[in-house]
Motif scaffolding. Structure first.
Motif, mmCIF file in Angstrom:
data_model
loop_
_atom_site.group_PDB
_atom_site.id
_atom_site.type_symbol
_atom_site.label_atom_id
_atom_site.label_comp_id
_atom_site.label_asym_id
_atom_site.label_seq_id
_atom_site.Cartn_x
_atom_site.Cartn_y
_atom_site.Cartn_z
ATOM 1 N N GLY A 82 41.837 38.800 15.437
ATOM 2 C CA GLY A 82 40.550 38.114 15.487
ATOM 3 C C GLY A 82 39.639 38.634 16.580
ATOM 4 O O GLY A 82 39.680 39.811 16.942
ATOM 5 N N ILE A 83 38.831 37.738 17.109
ATOM 6 C CA ILE A 83 37.918 38.125 18.179
ATOM 7 C C ILE A 83 38.334 37.450 19.485
ATOM 8 O O ILE A 83 39.167 36.555 19.495
ATOM 9 N N HIS A 84 37.723 37.875 20.575
ATOM 10 C CA HIS A 84 38.201 37.472 21.895
ATOM 11 C C HIS A 84 38.151 35.958 22.091
ATOM 12 O O HIS A 84 37.089 35.344 21.967
ATOM 13 N N GLY A 85 39.303 35.384 22.387
ATOM 14 C CA GLY A 85 39.384 33.955 22.663
ATOM 15 C C GLY A 85 39.297 33.064 21.444
ATOM 16 O O GLY A 85 39.210 31.848 21.574
ATOM 17 N N GLY B 89 44.027 36.133 29.655
ATOM 18 C CA GLY B 89 42.576 36.274 29.710
ATOM 19 C C GLY B 89 41.948 35.712 28.445
ATOM 20 O O GLY B 89 40.976 34.968 28.481
ATOM 21 N N ASP B 90 42.548 36.040 27.309
ATOM 22 C CA ASP B 90 42.058 35.607 26.001
ATOM 23 C C ASP B 90 42.094 34.083 25.866
ATOM 24 O O ASP B 90 41.115 33.455 25.478
ATOM 25 N N GLY B 91 43.224 33.486 26.231
ATOM 26 C CA GLY B 91 43.416 32.059 25.983
ATOM 27 C C GLY B 91 42.946 31.148 27.102
ATOM 28 O O GLY B 91 42.611 29.987 26.864
ATOM 29 N N PHE B 92 42.930 31.666 28.343
ATOM 30 C CA PHE B 92 42.636 30.783 29.479
ATOM 31 C C PHE B 92 41.280 31.077 30.131
ATOM 32 O O PHE B 92 40.894 30.400 31.074
ATOM 33 N N ALA B 93 40.573 32.127 29.669
ATOM 34 C CA ALA B 93 39.214 32.360 30.159
ATOM 35 C C ALA B 93 38.269 32.058 29.006
ATOM 36 O O ALA B 93 37.955 30.908 28.744
ATOM 37 N N ILE B 94 37.898 33.088 28.241
ATOM 38 C CA ILE B 94 36.920 32.872 27.161
ATOM 39 C C ILE B 94 37.393 31.850 26.123
ATOM 40 O O ILE B 94 36.604 31.127 25.550
ATOM 41 N N GLY C 16 38.304 26.659 26.095
ATOM 42 C CA GLY C 16 37.812 25.466 25.390
ATOM 43 C C GLY C 16 38.609 25.240 24.112
ATOM 44 O O GLY C 16 39.021 24.124 23.799
ATOM 45 N N HIS C 17 38.857 26.320 23.374
ATOM 46 C CA HIS C 17 39.646 26.190 22.145
ATOM 47 C C HIS C 17 41.077 25.765 22.456
ATOM 48 O O HIS C 17 41.676 24.982 21.723
ATOM 49 N N THR C 18 41.622 26.308 23.544
ATOM 50 C CA THR C 18 43.021 26.009 23.862
ATOM 51 C C THR C 18 43.201 24.512 24.121
ATOM 52 O O THR C 18 44.087 23.867 23.542
ATOM 53 N N ILE C 19 42.366 23.947 24.966
ATOM 54 C CA ILE C 19 42.510 22.521 25.294
ATOM 55 C C ILE C 19 42.330 21.653 24.042
ATOM 56 O O ILE C 19 43.111 20.726 23.790
#
Ligand code: SF4
Length: 284
Positions: free
Chosen positions: A61-64, A89-94, A97-100
């Motif tokens: 996919g795309i970043h984050g 970097g992918d999951g905890f920066a950009i 919001g999706h992760t939480i």
């Protein structure tokens, strides 16, 4: 049930991601699913390449944004086992919001983060998981911010399954991924996956010296969220094993009224061209 394909990974020799790939392949075989029953959705980064290295459906996919794609896929086809994966970097920066929100939403997918405390693909910048004082090209005087604490974030966001592994311990990592796939809800698995090229601090030896297995913590109860939080904080996040497992909370799908018993692709939607055009007009 062979989840290996013939594509040769282009990770650096010694990269921790090789073991994560092997653990996913073994876990998928152990839970008894077929390659056409698994989809691996990845983000961007060295770890994001993993979706091309497993014999299953895959989407790079795309970043984050691996999680929105993975959640949509699962909602459209409940029969698929869906694994989302990416780096810190992918999951905890950009992608934070999706992760939480994916954690608190609790759709029945597995999210594996290959956490190497640095940006590898872009050649070694400080990531949200780098410790304060960490020196890279982007923080030559040392990182000023403290590192993000993914286990505490997951536990306080209402996670129903939280685990952490280390890529050299493939046996434990395979068991964690297997448990994550079998969990009926969102399973979050953080994996210490060393970047041997750019992170010369958090090395295999460093983790071996600093990690504690929860199996060795006397009286540890993985169903106790409070104990999980206290233990994680006492060990500064350096634990491996199943940290928290809630077997009672129902998944998002189970709570959605009228959630399709059939994959959307199997539903015969009878719609004339005029009906379709009318529908499109509503969005214009
Ligand atoms: Fe792995 Fe680091 Fe090489 Fe990327 S740069 S493939 S994370 S060792």
């Amino acid at each position: 049930k062979d989840f290996r394909n013939t594509v040769k990974p282009n990770w650096c020799p010694g990269c921790g991601d090789f073991s994560v790939q092997a653990a996913i392949q073994r876990a998928a075989a152990n839970v008894g699913i077929e390659p056409n029953e698994l989809a691996v959705i990845s983000g961007i980064g060295c770890s994001g390449r993993i979706s091309g290295y497993i014999n299953s459906y895959g989407f790079h996919g795309i970043h984050g944004r691996a999680l929105p794609i993975a959640q949509g896929l699962k909602m459209a086809n409940r029969d698929l086992h869906v694994i989302a994966s990416g780096g810190d970097g992918d999951g905890f920066a950009i992608g934070m919001g999706h992760t939480i929100h994916a954690i608190r939403r609790n759709i029945d997918i597995t999210y594996i983060v290959m956490d190497n405390q640095i940006y590898g693909l872009t050649k070694g910048q400080t990531s949200p998981r780098s410790a304060a004082g960490f020196i890279t090209k982007s923080t030559p005087g040392g990182a000023i911010e403290p590192s993000l604490k993914p286990l505490e974030v997951a536990l306080t966001s209402g996670a129903t399954f939280v685990a952490q592994g280390f890529s050299t311990d493939i046996k434990e990592l395979t068991a964690l991924i297997e448990a994550g796939i079998n969990h009926k809800g969102f399973s979050f698995i953080n994996v210490f996956s060393p970047c041997v090229t750019y992170n010369k601090v958090n090395t295999y030896d460093w983790f071996k010296e600093n990690l504690t297995k929860l199996a060795d913590v006397e009286g540890y109860d993985q169903s106790d969220r409070g104990m999980a939080m206290r233990t994680v904080m006492e060990h500064e996040g350096l634990v491996t094993g199943i940290i928290y497992h809630d077997t009672e909370t129902r998944s998002y799908q189970e709570k959605v009224p009228g959630y399709s018993e059939l994959p959307l692709t199997d539903i015969d939607i009878k719609m004339s061209e005029n009906d379709f055009n009318d529908l499109i007009k509503e969005f214009m």
